[in-house]
Each structure stands twice: as structure tokens, then as C-alpha cells.
Design an enzyme around this catalytic site. Structure first.
Site, PDB file in Angstrom:
ATOM      1  N   CYS A  81       0.837  -1.194   0.000  1.00  0.00           N
ATOM      2  CA  CYS A  81       0.000   0.000   0.000  1.00  0.00           C
ATOM      3  C   CYS A  81       0.878   1.252   0.000  1.00  0.00           C
ATOM      4  CB  CYS A  81      -0.955  -0.002   1.194  1.00  0.00           C
ATOM      5  SG  CYS A  81      -0.133  -0.072   2.780  1.00  0.00           S
TER       6      CYS A  81
ATOM      7  N   CYS B  40       3.702   1.596   2.596  1.00  0.00           N
ATOM      8  CA  CYS B  40       4.873   0.742   2.395  1.00  0.00           C
ATOM      9  C   CYS B  40       5.788   1.339   1.331  1.00  0.00           C
ATOM     10  CB  CYS B  40       4.429  -0.652   1.965  1.00  0.00           C
ATOM     11  SG  CYS B  40       2.989  -1.229   2.844  1.00  0.00           S
TER      12      CYS B  40
END
Lengths: 353, 79
Positions: B10, B13
Site C-alpha cells: 500500500c 509501504c
């Protein structure tokens, strides 16, 4: 309870207090009026058939943003506050360390403290389970957390009204606890206990501990901005989908398959179990469908199962536990969705803003 | 040096990975950056809150996006 936690709790209560006072106080009336006005505009646009489809999508977008910007703003600030001030590692420790019924309650109600982004749920689920929190409470957390996170609830409040928001919280926590408990009962003897894993102690999980309050509030706003960048595109996606539905799906079709009755509720619940939608998309999507004739029961069933379950999440969970477990809780959750849909349909037969 | 970024991919990250890359280029150090997206592996690493960051087998931070100065400090410590 150290000073820091008390300060954090104070800030969070303050934010939710502002939301409550605003919603139920004098401002409610003005807010209602803008809602009605924008509804009239859409109705007028819908009547004049010669207006191009893209206008309908634009009008829908503007109308939804008009209805929800304040709630959204507060939701982002609340999300930032939770991220900055809640000591997550401590919450996880509490969740994993109790026995009996208490972990279920914490699993259901503690979700909002830990996670904003639905993609971050599975590692927490895995960690809880492998740390020995028990299969049941871990599943309760997995199912309840995405549906009751503050941003999703506030968006539901703004776009669908308080009845949907309240019912969603109650049904999501209730269904999560029920499904978690039954799954644990059913699967207890059929799967082996997890091998305990070593969790690195001392890993830095929180923000700097000694920062001053001013700096922490700045941090909080920075986190809020981070959430805006992640969540806003998702919401816009949902709004555009809602516009597309209104423009292209004939209401007769929606009434037939997602309208009133038991079959639409069962169908909406099943779609929710399988379909993947980021947890902020469903509120505008459901509003679009409601305006085109979706039944309230079917909407509630979808709101309950939609964010909690999806094929990708089930596949992710399969890597941590035996694939039988998701099959069991998926089926149970579908049944809960149907029950919740029927209950809500009985209580709130029609969607009125 | 082996650096692993844990997360399902996502936005947060990706931010962590970017921060690590920036820190490495500022320090002029080269390292293997591995993105771990597999849920089973993330859980095995003991990371509950994504995004997580592991440098040379030690989890240095999880559940947040670290600042570039912090990442530099961690990298220099194990260098």
C-alpha cells in the site's frame, strides 16, 4: 496510566465531542438544508433527459462532497490523532493477554484504535493469532475492525445518515464476536495450535516518546495529511462509481436484483463477502445504489460483509491458518449479513435523507 | 547489507521504501532492498503493524513511516 496516555485520550474525546455537538446541535439544521437543496438539484438534472451523462457524474460528485466534507475533515483529524497518540503495541498486548470473553470484546471494539487501512489488518490478525490470542478473538478483530474504523463510520454518517452509521457499528461488532466465537468452537479440534513465534522485543513501534505536546499535535496533523493522500482518491473512486451507476444502470435492474425482499439481501451479502472494495469506497457506492432503488436491508447486508471480507483477504488469511477457517467464517458472516439486513429492513424500511 | 520492507504494497509501504532509498543514496551506500509482500512471511518476521522495516535481520521499526534521519542512523549502526 501515564500523562501521555491521558493527554491522548483527552484529544480524541475532544475531537469526537466536536463531531457529536456539531451533528446533534444547532448546526444540524443548516446541514440538513444543504442536503435537501442538493437533492433537489440532482432530481432536476435527472428529470431533464437531454443533459449529458458526464454532467450527472459531476453533479453526483459535487453533491456527495458537499454532504461529507466536514465529516471527512474531522475523520482525517481523528485518524491522525489515533495514529499519533495511541500506543499500538500496548493495545495489541492487552488484546493478546486475556482469557474468556474479554478478548472478544476487545477484538470487536479495539479495532478502531489500531487500523485505518484495510490492507494492514491481516498482519495484525496473524500476529494476534500466533502470539496466542486465540483463533476466535483474532477473527473477531479481522471482521469488525474494517467496518468500525472512525473514518468509515463518519463517512457513513455523512452520506447515509445516523441510522446506517449506528446500525453498522452495532452489527459489525455483534457479528464479529458471534462469528469469531462460533468459528473457534467449530474449528478448535480440527486445526493444530499455531507454533509460537518469537516477536522481536524493543522494536520501535511508536513515535518518539519524549516529544513535546506542540510537536505531537503537529505530528498528528502530518499523519492526518498522510491519510488524506491515501483515502481521498479511494473516496473519489467510490463517488465516481456511484455516478456511473446512476448514469448507466437502469433503476429497474437495481430494484429487481438489489431492491426489497430476502433474495436481494442474500445476494448483496454474498457480493460483499467475495468482492474487494477498499473500506472507504462502499459508503458513496451504497448511496448511489440506494438512490437508484436498492433496498435498505440489502444495503446494510453489503455494508457489513463488504469491508470485512473479500477474496484477496481470504487468500491472505489462508497463508496463516488452515483454509477451512476462512470457509467457515465466510459462510457464517454471510448468514450474519442476511440477518442484519433483515433486521435493518424491518427497522428502517425506506431510505430517506 | 540486506534491507527488507514488509507490507502488502500500500501507499505507506511505498513511502518507507522510498525513504530507505533516499537514505542510502544520501549516505552513498549500496544495499539489497527486498519488498516482502507475502502475508505469511510478514507474520513470521514478527511484524504486526505494517509497514515494517528490517535491516540485517533486525526489525527496526513497524507501523509507521520512519523519518530519513532515523533510517540513516539505523543503517550507519550496522554498517
Amino acid at each position: 496510566m501515564d500523562k501521555r496516555t491521558i493527554f491522548a485520550v483527552g484529544i480524541i474525546i475532544l475531537i469526537f465531542g466536536i463531531i457529536l455537538v456539531y451533528e446533534w446541535g444547532g448546526a444540524w439544521k443548516g446541514y440538513k438544508n444543504t442536503m435537501e437543496q442538493s437533492d433537489i438539484i440532482t432530481a432536476r438534472v435527472l428529470e431533464e433527459k437531454h443533459i449529458p451523462i458526464y454532467m450527472l457524474i459531476i453533479v453526483t460528485t459535487i453533491e456527495y462532497i458537499k454532504n461529507s466534507w466536514l465529516c471527512l475533515l474531522l475523520a482525517f483529524i481523528a485518524a491522525g490523532a489515533l495514529q499519533e497518540f495511541v500506543p499500538k503495541d500496548k493495545v495489541i498486548k492487552v488484546m493478546g493477554s486475556n482469557r474468556g470473553f474479554v478478548p472478544y470484546l476487545i477484538g470487536g471494539a479495539g479495532g478502531p484504535l489500531l487500523s485505518m487501512c484495510s490492507c494492514s489488518i491481516i498482519p495484525i490478525f496473524g500476529g494476534l493469532y500466533k502470539r496466542g490470542a486465540g483463533l476466535g478473538p483474532s477473527i473477531t478483530f479481522l471482521l469488525a475492525a474494517p467496518a468500525v474504523n472512525p473514518a468509515a463510520v463518519l463517512l457513513t454518517l455523512a452520506l447515509l445518515g445516523w441510522k446506517f452509521a449506528v446500525a453498522r457499528i452495532i452489527f459489525a461488532i455483534g457479528a464479529g464476536i458471534l462469528v469469531g466465537y462460533i468459528t473457534e468452537r467449530v474449528m478448535k479440534d480440527k486445526i493444530s495450535a499455531p507454533e509460537p513465534i518469537h516477536i522481536e522485543a524493543g522494536a520501535d513501534t511508536g513515535p518518539e516518546q519524549k516529544a513535546g505536546y506542540v510537536k505531537r499535535i503537529l505530528n498528528m496533523l502530518l499523519y492526518s495529511w498522510e491519510f488524506v493522500k491515501i483515502v481521498l482518491p479511494l473516496i473519489l473512486l467510490g463517488v465516481i462509481f456511484a455516478g456511473l451507476i446512476k448514469a448507466f444502470l437502469p433503476p429497474a435492474f437495481i430494484v429487481k436484483y438489489l431492491g426489497v425482499g430476502i433474495f436481494p439481501i442474500m445476494l448483496a451479502s454474498a457480493i460483499g463477502v467475495l468482492m474487494y472494495a477498499p473500506s472507504m469506497v462502499e459508503a458513496p457506492l451504497i448511496r448511489g445504489l440506494l438512490e437508484s432503488g436498492m433496498g435498505t436491508g440489502a444495503s446494510m447486508a453489503h455494508l457489513l460483509t463488504g469491508p470485512a471480507l473479500s477474496l484477496p483477504s481470504i487468500l491472505g488469511v489462508c497463508k496463516i491458518v488452515s483454509p477451512k477457517v476462512p470457509v467457515v467464517y465466510g459462510t457464517l458472516m454471510w448468514i450474519c449479513g442476511v440477518i442484519a439486513g433483515l433486521t435493518f429492513w424491518f427497522l428502517v424500511p425506506a431510505f430517506l435523507i | 547489507m540486506k534491507i527488507e520492507v514488509f507490507g502488502p504494497g500500500c501507499y505507506r509501504c511505498q513511502q518507507v521504501e522510498k525513504t530507505v532509498r533516499d537514505a542510502l543514496s544520501e549516505l552513498n551506500i549500496s544495499a539489497d532492498i527486498e519488498k516482502v509482500k507475502d502475508m505469511g512471511k510478514i507474520v513470521e518476521a514478527g511484524i504486526m503493524l505494517t509497514p515494517g522495516l528490517r535491516i540485517e535481520g533486525k526489525v527496526v521499526c513497524s507501523g509507521r513511516i520512519p523519518k530519513i534521519e532515523e533510517v540513516k542512523k539505523w543503517i550507519e549502526k550496522v554498517k
